[in-house]
Write a protein that holds these residues in place. Structure first.
Motif, short mmCIF file in Angstrom:
data_model
loop_
_atom_site.label_atom_id
_atom_site.label_comp_id
_atom_site.label_asym_id
_atom_site.label_seq_id
_atom_site.Cartn_x
_atom_site.Cartn_y
_atom_site.Cartn_z
N GLY A 259 0.81 -1.20 0.00
CA GLY A 259 0.00 0.00 0.00
C GLY A 259 0.85 1.26 0.00
O GLY A 259 0.56 2.23 -0.72
N VAL A 260 1.91 1.27 0.80
CA VAL A 260 2.82 2.43 0.84
C VAL A 260 3.52 2.60 -0.50
O VAL A 260 3.63 3.72 -1.03
CB VAL A 260 3.84 2.27 1.98
CG1 VAL A 260 4.92 3.35 1.89
CG2 VAL A 260 3.15 2.32 3.34
N ILE A 261 3.98 1.49 -1.08
CA ILE A 261 4.65 1.55 -2.39
C ILE A 261 3.69 2.09 -3.44
O ILE A 261 4.04 2.93 -4.28
CB ILE A 261 5.16 0.16 -2.80
CG1 ILE A 261 6.30 -0.27 -1.86
CG2 ILE A 261 5.63 0.15 -4.25
CD1 ILE A 261 6.74 -1.71 -2.07
N TRP A 262 2.46 1.62 -3.40
CA TRP A 262 1.43 2.05 -4.35
C TRP A 262 1.16 3.54 -4.20
O TRP A 262 0.98 4.26 -5.18
CB TRP A 262 0.18 1.23 -4.08
CG TRP A 262 -0.84 1.20 -5.18
CD1 TRP A 262 -0.69 1.62 -6.47
CD2 TRP A 262 -2.19 0.72 -5.07
NE1 TRP A 262 -1.86 1.42 -7.17
CE2 TRP A 262 -2.78 0.88 -6.34
CE3 TRP A 262 -2.92 0.18 -4.02
CZ2 TRP A 262 -4.11 0.50 -6.58
CZ3 TRP A 262 -4.23 -0.20 -4.28
CH2 TRP A 262 -4.82 -0.04 -5.53
N ALA A 263 1.11 4.03 -2.96
CA ALA A 263 0.88 5.45 -2.71
C ALA A 263 2.02 6.30 -3.27
O ALA A 263 1.80 7.35 -3.90
CB ALA A 263 0.70 5.70 -1.22
N LEU B 101 -4.95 12.27 2.92
CA LEU B 101 -5.92 11.19 3.10
C LEU B 101 -6.01 10.31 1.87
O LEU B 101 -6.25 9.10 1.97
CB LEU B 101 -7.30 11.78 3.44
CG LEU B 101 -7.42 12.36 4.85
CD1 LEU B 101 -8.73 13.14 5.00
CD2 LEU B 101 -7.34 11.25 5.90
N PHE B 102 -5.83 10.90 0.68
CA PHE B 102 -5.79 10.08 -0.54
C PHE B 102 -4.65 9.07 -0.45
O PHE B 102 -4.83 7.89 -0.77
CB PHE B 102 -5.62 10.95 -1.78
CG PHE B 102 -5.34 10.16 -3.03
CD1 PHE B 102 -6.39 9.62 -3.76
CD2 PHE B 102 -4.03 9.92 -3.45
CE1 PHE B 102 -6.13 8.86 -4.90
CE2 PHE B 102 -3.78 9.17 -4.59
CZ PHE B 102 -4.83 8.63 -5.32
N ALA B 103 -3.48 9.54 -0.03
CA ALA B 103 -2.32 8.65 0.09
C ALA B 103 -2.59 7.55 1.11
O ALA B 103 -2.28 6.37 0.87
CB ALA B 103 -1.08 9.45 0.46
N VAL B 104 -3.19 7.90 2.24
CA VAL B 104 -3.49 6.92 3.28
C VAL B 104 -4.53 5.92 2.80
O VAL B 104 -4.46 4.73 3.12
CB VAL B 104 -3.96 7.62 4.56
CG1 VAL B 104 -4.42 6.61 5.60
CG2 VAL B 104 -2.85 8.49 5.13
N SER B 105 -5.50 6.38 2.00
CA SER B 105 -6.59 5.52 1.55
C SER B 105 -6.11 4.37 0.67
O SER B 105 -6.82 3.38 0.50
CB SER B 105 -7.62 6.34 0.78
OG SER B 105 -7.12 6.75 -0.48
N VAL B 106 -4.92 4.50 0.11
CA VAL B 106 -4.40 3.45 -0.75
C VAL B 106 -4.11 2.17 0.05
O VAL B 106 -4.19 1.06 -0.50
CB VAL B 106 -3.11 3.93 -1.46
CG1 VAL B 106 -2.50 2.83 -2.31
CG2 VAL B 106 -3.43 5.13 -2.35
N ILE B 107 -3.83 2.30 1.33
CA ILE B 107 -3.50 1.12 2.15
C ILE B 107 -4.70 0.20 2.34
O ILE B 107 -4.60 -1.01 2.05
CB ILE B 107 -2.88 1.55 3.49
CG1 ILE B 107 -1.54 2.24 3.24
CG2 ILE B 107 -2.69 0.34 4.41
CD1 ILE B 107 -0.88 2.80 4.48
#
Length: 299
Positions: free
Chosen positions: A178-182, A208-214
């Motif tokens: 998820g972090v890599i994807w963000a 929040l967009f970045a966090v939502s990827v997880i």
């Protein structure tokens, strides 16, 4: 004792080849996507108009191209599919639609909770405007399938996820991937006309967009383990499409979506057995050497 008579079962990919494939996939996904997106940034202008509109959409296909390269590489080595990989099965036809509906429902549910907390109410007019701007429902749905779900899921879930799962737990993979994807999405914040640029990088909505990827990574991972890449594409498509139609932008609604999707993903992963996990962890013994016709063991 001679081993010439012992069976030679096909073993899973060696750790070194899994690691090498994973590194190569990440390098291709980031290099191709970021090269296209940084070119778009350098050209300036909007992602919806030339010349920026030429390199911008190509960036979404970095993960898909990386997945195809690894698939060819694995085929040339004659290796079987990675551990925890899920092929297309008949149950995919059942699970993909169910998970699509479930994933889509997380967005309006969160929006209704956000409205109860003071956010604006949902508006069907927003959805109508989006469909009109996209050229109609058909054009909108095709664009939502291609840009994101189809261009990314064969890579992130179909290629990276099973290789990471060979040495990591499901929740650990969900967090790391998820972090890599963000991080992979970061250049989009600097291209005018993208959803990420509209949100802004240094804003609560951008964070929040970045966090939502997880939680999204966990939801799509569950879909992949349950019914393969088709199901993860369905979940990715459902969430993206619903969020765009409902024009989700406020931090309160985004936070509610993150919370609901995180709860759903944790419950799904915690109450299901990992794909590819055998009923028992006991090792399988090799077949015993066949006896000689005179009753003595073959040596």
């Amino acid at each position: 004792m001679s081993t010439s008579s012992l069976p030679s079962p096909v073993s899973p990919a060696a750790p070194d080849s899994r690691r090498g494939d994973l590194i190569l996939f990440m390098a291709i996904a980031f290099a191709l996507s970021w090269a296209a997106w940084f070119t778009a940034i350098g050209l300036g202008g909007s992602a919806t108009s030339p010349p920026t509109a030429l390199p911008y959409p190509f960036g979404a296909f970095g993960p898909l191209i990386g997945a195809l390269v690894i698939r060819v590489r694995r085929g040339r080595r004659g290796e079987p599919a990675p551990e925890h990989a899920v092929r297309f099965r008949r149950k995919t036809l059942l699970w993909a639609p169910l998970l699509l509906v479930l994933a889509s429902a997380t967005v309006p549910s969160a929006a209704l909770l956000a409205h109860a907390a003071g956010d604006p109410a949902l508006s069907l007019q927003d959805a109508k405007d989006v469909l009109k701007d996209a050229g109609g429902p058909a054009a909108f749905l095709v664009s939502m399938v291609i840009s994101g779900p189809l261009s990314e899921e064969p890579g992130w879930r179909g290629t990276a996820y099973p290789r990471m799962r060979a040495s990591m737990g499901r929740f650990q993979v969900g967090l790391v991937l998820g972090v890599i994807w963000a991080v992979w999405h970061l250049p989009l914040f600097f291209i005018d006309g993208t959803v990420q640029n509209d949100l802004g990088l240094a804003t609560p909505s951008g964070v929040l967009f970045a966090v939502s990827v997880i939680p999204m990574a966990m939801l799509t991972a569950y879909a992949y383990e349950r019914a393969g890449v088709v199901a993860s594409i369905a979940v990715h498509f459902a969430v993206n499409t619903t969020m765009v139609l409902l024009d989700v932008r406020t931090p309160v609604t985004q936070s509610m979506i993150i919370g609901i999707q995180a709860i759903v993903a944790v419950l799904l992963l915690a109450t299901s057995r990992p794909a590819g996990k055998p009923a028992t962890d006991a090792p399988v013994a090799l077949a015993a050497p066949a006896p000689r016709t005179d009753g003595t063991a073959r040596v």
